[in-house]
Design a protein around this motif. Structure first.
Motif, mmCIF file in Angstrom:
data_model
loop_
_atom_site.group_PDB
_atom_site.id
_atom_site.type_symbol
_atom_site.label_atom_id
_atom_site.label_comp_id
_atom_site.label_asym_id
_atom_site.label_seq_id
_atom_site.Cartn_x
_atom_site.Cartn_y
_atom_site.Cartn_z
ATOM 1 N N TYR A 30 38.150 45.944 37.695
ATOM 2 C CA TYR A 30 36.614 46.124 37.891
ATOM 3 C C TYR A 30 35.899 45.161 37.086
ATOM 4 O O TYR A 30 34.719 44.586 37.679
ATOM 5 C CB TYR A 30 36.238 47.739 37.385
ATOM 6 C CG TYR A 30 34.890 48.025 37.921
ATOM 7 C CD1 TYR A 30 34.859 48.432 39.351
ATOM 8 C CD2 TYR A 30 33.807 47.949 37.199
ATOM 9 C CE1 TYR A 30 33.570 48.901 39.796
ATOM 10 C CE2 TYR A 30 32.544 48.327 37.504
ATOM 11 C CZ TYR A 30 32.391 48.896 38.934
ATOM 12 O OH TYR A 30 31.094 49.155 39.229
ATOM 13 N N THR A 31 36.057 44.955 36.034
ATOM 14 C CA THR A 31 35.150 44.161 35.060
ATOM 15 C C THR A 31 35.209 42.790 35.577
ATOM 16 O O THR A 31 34.337 41.842 35.972
ATOM 17 C CB THR A 31 35.531 44.201 33.683
ATOM 18 O OG1 THR A 31 35.449 45.408 33.266
ATOM 19 C CG2 THR A 31 34.517 43.279 32.646
ATOM 20 N N PHE A 32 36.699 42.396 35.638
ATOM 21 C CA PHE A 32 36.854 41.081 36.373
ATOM 22 C C PHE A 32 36.233 40.511 37.585
ATOM 23 O O PHE A 32 35.712 39.586 37.666
ATOM 24 C CB PHE A 32 38.537 40.787 36.335
ATOM 25 C CG PHE A 32 38.968 39.441 36.557
ATOM 26 C CD1 PHE A 32 39.048 38.379 35.975
ATOM 27 C CD2 PHE A 32 39.170 39.042 38.366
ATOM 28 C CE1 PHE A 32 39.564 37.079 36.249
ATOM 29 C CE2 PHE A 32 39.433 37.886 38.635
ATOM 30 C CZ PHE A 32 39.754 36.874 37.507
ATOM 31 N N ASN A 33 36.466 41.521 38.724
ATOM 32 C CA ASN A 33 35.910 41.351 39.800
ATOM 33 C C ASN A 33 34.389 41.369 39.907
ATOM 34 O O ASN A 33 33.844 40.675 40.834
ATOM 35 C CB ASN A 33 36.641 42.010 40.909
ATOM 36 C CG ASN A 33 37.889 41.960 41.354
ATOM 37 O OD1 ASN A 33 38.273 40.710 41.796
ATOM 38 N ND2 ASN A 33 38.893 42.596 40.807
ATOM 39 N N SER A 34 33.801 42.282 39.275
ATOM 40 C CA SER A 34 32.440 42.400 39.169
ATOM 41 C C SER A 34 31.740 41.082 38.621
ATOM 42 O O SER A 34 30.762 40.602 39.031
ATOM 43 C CB SER A 34 31.924 43.528 38.298
ATOM 44 O OG SER A 34 32.534 44.736 39.142
ATOM 45 N N LEU A 35 32.357 40.747 37.357
ATOM 46 C CA LEU A 35 31.788 39.577 36.794
ATOM 47 C C LEU A 35 31.903 38.146 37.693
ATOM 48 O O LEU A 35 31.126 37.255 38.029
ATOM 49 C CB LEU A 35 32.503 39.155 35.578
ATOM 50 C CG LEU A 35 32.083 40.065 34.354
ATOM 51 C CD1 LEU A 35 33.080 40.029 33.209
ATOM 52 C CD2 LEU A 35 30.664 40.027 33.936
ATOM 53 N N LYS A 36 33.069 38.213 38.249
ATOM 54 C CA LYS A 36 33.365 37.000 38.962
ATOM 55 C C LYS A 36 32.494 36.953 40.360
ATOM 56 O O LYS A 36 31.967 35.763 40.868
ATOM 57 C CB LYS A 36 34.978 36.943 39.885
ATOM 58 C CG LYS A 36 35.349 35.878 40.504
ATOM 59 C CD LYS A 36 36.885 35.872 40.764
ATOM 60 C CE LYS A 36 37.235 34.512 41.374
ATOM 61 N NZ LYS A 36 38.752 34.761 41.723
ATOM 62 N N ALA A 37 32.110 38.288 40.926
ATOM 63 C CA ALA A 37 31.116 38.337 42.084
ATOM 64 C C ALA A 37 29.879 37.974 41.632
ATOM 65 O O ALA A 37 29.117 37.076 42.490
ATOM 66 C CB ALA A 37 31.319 39.694 42.713
ATOM 67 N N ILE A 38 29.580 38.312 40.354
ATOM 68 C CA ILE A 38 28.065 37.891 39.911
ATOM 69 C C ILE A 38 27.813 36.396 39.796
ATOM 70 O O ILE A 38 26.983 35.799 40.054
ATOM 71 C CB ILE A 38 27.685 38.693 38.610
ATOM 72 C CG1 ILE A 38 27.654 40.062 39.093
ATOM 73 C CG2 ILE A 38 26.410 38.237 38.190
ATOM 74 C CD1 ILE A 38 27.482 40.982 37.833
ATOM 75 N N TRP A 39 29.127 35.935 39.128
ATOM 76 C CA TRP A 39 29.003 34.526 38.614
ATOM 77 C C TRP A 39 29.353 33.321 39.990
ATOM 78 O O TRP A 39 28.697 32.402 40.061
ATOM 79 C CB TRP A 39 29.986 34.208 37.498
ATOM 80 C CG TRP A 39 29.785 32.768 37.033
ATOM 81 C CD1 TRP A 39 28.875 31.960 37.125
ATOM 82 C CD2 TRP A 39 30.812 32.302 36.018
ATOM 83 N NE1 TRP A 39 28.881 30.947 36.259
ATOM 84 C CE2 TRP A 39 30.165 31.133 35.591
ATOM 85 C CE3 TRP A 39 31.838 32.642 35.432
ATOM 86 C CZ2 TRP A 39 30.726 30.306 34.703
ATOM 87 C CZ3 TRP A 39 32.591 31.970 34.427
ATOM 88 C CH2 TRP A 39 31.987 30.854 33.953
ATOM 89 N N VAL A 40 30.146 33.803 40.590
ATOM 90 C CA VAL A 40 30.671 32.748 41.729
ATOM 91 C C VAL A 40 29.661 32.925 42.826
ATOM 92 O O VAL A 40 29.030 31.677 43.292
ATOM 93 C CB VAL A 40 32.047 33.118 42.088
ATOM 94 C CG1 VAL A 40 32.470 32.181 43.235
ATOM 95 C CG2 VAL A 40 33.013 32.868 40.985
ATOM 96 N N LYS A 41 29.006 34.080 43.471
ATOM 97 C CA LYS A 41 28.273 34.324 44.445
ATOM 98 C C LYS A 41 28.561 33.493 45.349
ATOM 99 O O LYS A 41 27.685 32.492 46.055
ATOM 100 C CB LYS A 41 26.950 33.975 43.921
ATOM 101 C CG LYS A 41 26.593 35.193 42.869
ATOM 102 C CD LYS A 41 25.033 34.618 42.547
ATOM 103 C CE LYS A 41 24.514 35.621 41.486
ATOM 104 N NZ LYS A 41 22.996 35.399 41.049
#
Length: 253
Positions: A30-41
């Motif tokens: 959950y943390t990995f995919n949430s952070l990746k979605a926010i950063w990569v966009k």
């Protein structure tokens, strides 16, 4: 183990293990995919970004789930026939009772025993995800879609590399989490993070450099199969979820 402790002994503590894995994997993914979605966009991800996101997700995971793994380790080893007389046996009735006894007898901070090596070990899933995402990108350049075998193999390779690199610290982590081992000649219970270097030094002195990798083959069999199956299920569930979401969007339009 089967000869001395019975046929079910290898499955000792299976429920705490499953509970810990469910919580740990949920927090990490959950943390990995949430952070990746926010950063990569919507941009293309890179190996460096995957490593950073994996590291941060690992830190969050360690801080939230270490108490579960401390209890898990102790319940797995409860009832085992130790050949080391310095190990103090435990008597827990279950997960809740283990939490209660640890807090009562050792203090609430004992639930975070082994946090320092665990924080160092966040590089394990970070390295694992870095290699997994990197290998996946390379394969996707050659084909449109990955097969189940492809996902299984790259998941296994990624975890094998991560486990081998970080295994010495995993050994120390387990000793600290168990917390029932007494150090000689002081005869005091292990519980502080400053003993990490001492434990590494002791293993090298007793068994040589190879001592840091004792049990690696069993750990590889366990973690590699677990990770390969996990990634396979993860990819299938993700694809199914997006398919369902896509169908819902289509119906709305």
């Amino acid at each position: 183990i089967i000869k001395e402790e019975g046929l079910l002994a290898p499955y000792r503590g299976w429920f705490p293990v499953i509970s810990s894995l469910c919580c740990s994997n949920f927090v990490y993914f959950y943390t990995f995919n949430s952070l990746k979605a926010i950063w990569v966009k919507g941009q293309n991800s890179t190996t460096g970004k995957d490593l950073v996101v994996g590291f941060v997700a690992g830190v969050v995971n360690v801080l939230l789930t270490t108490p579960l793994w401390v209890v898990n380790t102790r319940l797995k080893l409860q009832g085992a026939k130790f050949r080391n007389e310095d190990i103090v046996p435990t008597n827990y009735k279950g997960i809740i009772d283990a939490f209660h006894q640890i807090i009562r007898d050792e203090g609430i901070l004992a639930l975070w025993n082994g946090t320092f090596p665990s924080l160092l070990l966040v590089f394990n899933p970070a390295i694992q995800f870095m290699f997994y995402e990197g290998l996946k990108r390379q394969l996707l350049k050659k084909r449109m879609k990955l097969s189940s075998v492809d996902v299984f193999i790259i998941g296994a390779v990624a975890k094998a590399i991560a486990t081998t690199v970080t295994y010495p610290m995993q050994t120390v982590q387990s000793i600290l989490r168990f917390g029932r081992h007494r150090l000689n000649p002081e005869n005091r219970t292990l519980g502080s993070l400053r003993n990490v270097l001492y434990l590494l030094h002791q293993r090298v002195r007793r068994f040589g450099i190879i001592g840091l990798y004792k049990g690696l083959e069993a750990k590889l069999l366990q973690t590699v199969l677990t990770a390969a199956l996990m990634f396979l299920v993860y990819e299938k569930l993700t694809a199914a979820t997006f398919t369902v979401m896509g169908l819902k969007r289509a119906r709305k339009h």
